[in-house]
Scaffold this motif. Structure first.
Motif, PDB file in Angstrom:
ATOM      1  N   ILE A 259      -3.384  -4.822   5.865  1.00 34.00           N
ATOM      2  CA  ILE A 259      -2.683  -4.680   4.584  1.00 34.00           C
ATOM      3  C   ILE A 259      -1.441  -5.559   4.516  1.00 34.00           C
ATOM      4  O   ILE A 259      -1.213  -6.252   3.521  1.00 34.00           O
ATOM      5  CB  ILE A 259      -2.299  -3.201   4.358  1.00 34.00           C
ATOM      6  CG1 ILE A 259      -3.553  -2.354   4.135  1.00 34.00           C
ATOM      7  CG2 ILE A 259      -1.356  -3.054   3.167  1.00 34.00           C
ATOM      8  CD1 ILE A 259      -3.319  -0.860   4.220  1.00 34.00           C
TER       9      ILE A 259
ATOM     10  N   PHE B 159       0.848  -1.198   0.000  1.00 34.86           N
ATOM     11  CA  PHE B 159       0.000   0.000   0.000  1.00 34.86           C
ATOM     12  C   PHE B 159       0.875   1.236   0.000  1.00 34.86           C
ATOM     13  O   PHE B 159       1.860   1.327   0.737  1.00 34.86           O
ATOM     14  CB  PHE B 159      -0.909   0.050   1.235  1.00 34.86           C
ATOM     15  CG  PHE B 159      -1.704   1.330   1.315  1.00 34.86           C
ATOM     16  CD1 PHE B 159      -2.912   1.460   0.658  1.00 34.86           C
ATOM     17  CD2 PHE B 159      -1.207   2.434   2.018  1.00 34.86           C
ATOM     18  CE1 PHE B 159      -3.631   2.643   0.698  1.00 34.86           C
ATOM     19  CE2 PHE B 159      -1.922   3.626   2.055  1.00 34.86           C
ATOM     20  CZ  PHE B 159      -3.140   3.731   1.395  1.00 34.86           C
TER      21      PHE B 159
ATOM     22  N   ALA C 264      -5.767   4.297   3.736  1.00 34.07           N
ATOM     23  CA  ALA C 264      -5.333   3.068   4.413  1.00 34.07           C
ATOM     24  C   ALA C 264      -6.298   2.708   5.533  1.00 34.07           C
ATOM     25  O   ALA C 264      -6.705   1.553   5.674  1.00 34.07           O
ATOM     26  CB  ALA C 264      -3.920   3.245   4.963  1.00 34.07           C
TER      27      ALA C 264
END
Length: 329
Positions: free
Chosen positions: A312, A231, A238
């Protein structure tokens, strides 16, 4: 009845950089050492005037990435453009760099050390030393201007090197783990300094393994783990990878309103905890009121950057991040 919405999620665009002038742009950066791939296809775009964090555990590839961006080492694959130049060394005098491995000549006085670092970036030595005294005074270290580096504590010497990174008034400042070794007071001072730099239009990029610094300071982050960046984009984007969490307290213990609670709802003590449904808060409130739940309190909390990091990068990377932070406490 108490209802707290807290930070309400805003929609974000991970691409969101169309028309934005970039201080740094890197695509597909790869670096190998003796057959080991330390950085594997990193893409980063840093808007001018922003505060950008590279967040990841020790060994994730943060330092290698920064060194490639600065031209200290060349990538094996990919390209980078820094302040409009494909060869970062061509604009070295417009860049301030604080490496993770600190180093000053111990026999130099504080103002001389700053002047010396300024001279390396093209500032006349006399002018650099004058600026050194000025910066030390401005940051509460004027009393130590004539003290030798060897006579200073580690934290104070670190502050001198930090000022030496900024003395030539760079357009881009790159910090590699700048908070390591600083006590809480000086960490706060550094955070304020970073914000002040950005307010003046300076681009700041720093690496860190401490989520709190990235969450408080950064406009955008690149999450890096195992040499890859799963990311890169605005912190809000996020965090919005995860639905907000609801904490609900009701007067009634049971009733038809229970049917509107999501499947992940759990009852702990006096509160219900669950993920905010896709339908949003208003239909939920309506159903609770019509079902005579007797709402005593309801709060909605947006996911933090730590939760986003776990989602993530994965649990293993999150554990490594926590271990990295523990090593420097």
């Amino acid at each position: 009845m108490k209802i707290e919405l807290g930070e309400w999620p805003v929609s974000g665009n991970a691409e969101g950089l169309a028309g934005t002038e970039l201080a740094i742009e890197a695509r597909g950066l790869v670096k190998r050492f003796d057959g080991f791939t330390a950085v594997d296809g990193v893409d980063i775009s840093v808007p001018k005037g922003s505060i950008y964090g590279i967040l990841g555990p020790n060994g994730a590839g943060k330092t290698t990435t920064l060194r490639m961006l600065l031209g200290i080492i060349d990538p094996d694959e990919g390209y980078r453009r820094v302040l409009g130049h494909e060869r970062p060394t061509e604009v070295a005098r417009r860049i301030g760099y604080l490496p993770e491995e600190r180093g000053l000549y111990p026999a130099m006085k504080a103002y001389e050390a700053i002047g010396f670092l300024a001279a390396l970036r093209g500032v006349p030595l006399k002018e650099g030393r004058r600026r050194g005294r000025e910066l030390l005074e401005e940051h509460g270290l004027g009393y130590a201007a004539d003290r030798q580096i060897r006579q200073m504590s580690k934290g104070m010497a670190q502050q001198v090197q930090l000022l030496g990174t900024l003395v030539h008034q760079p357009d881009l400042v790159v910090f590699d783990e700048p908070f390591s070794g600083l006590d809480a007071l000086n960490q706060g001072k550094l955070e304020r300094m970073i914000r002040a730099l950005a307010e003046r239009g300076t681009t700041v990029i720093f690496s860190t393994h401490v989520i709190a610094h990235a969450e408080r300071l950064c406009d955008q982050v690149a999450i890096i783990a195992g040499g890859k960046v799963p990311f890169a984009g605005p912190v809000d984007v996020a965090r919005d990878r995860l639905r907000p969490q609801v904490r609900l307290e009701t007067r009634a213990q049971d009733g038809p309103w229970r049917a509107v609670l999501p499947a992940d709802a759990r009852h702990e003590g006096a509160f219900w905890y669950f993920t905010l449904p896709e339908i949003g808060v208003e239909p939920l409130l309506r159903a609770l009121i019509e079902g005579d739940a007797g709402i005593l309190s309801l709060s909605i909390e947006r996911a933090g950057l730590h939760d986003a990091f776990v989602a993530i990068a994965g649990e293993a990377a999150a554990r490594a991040l926590e271990e990295s932070a523990g090593e420097t406490r």
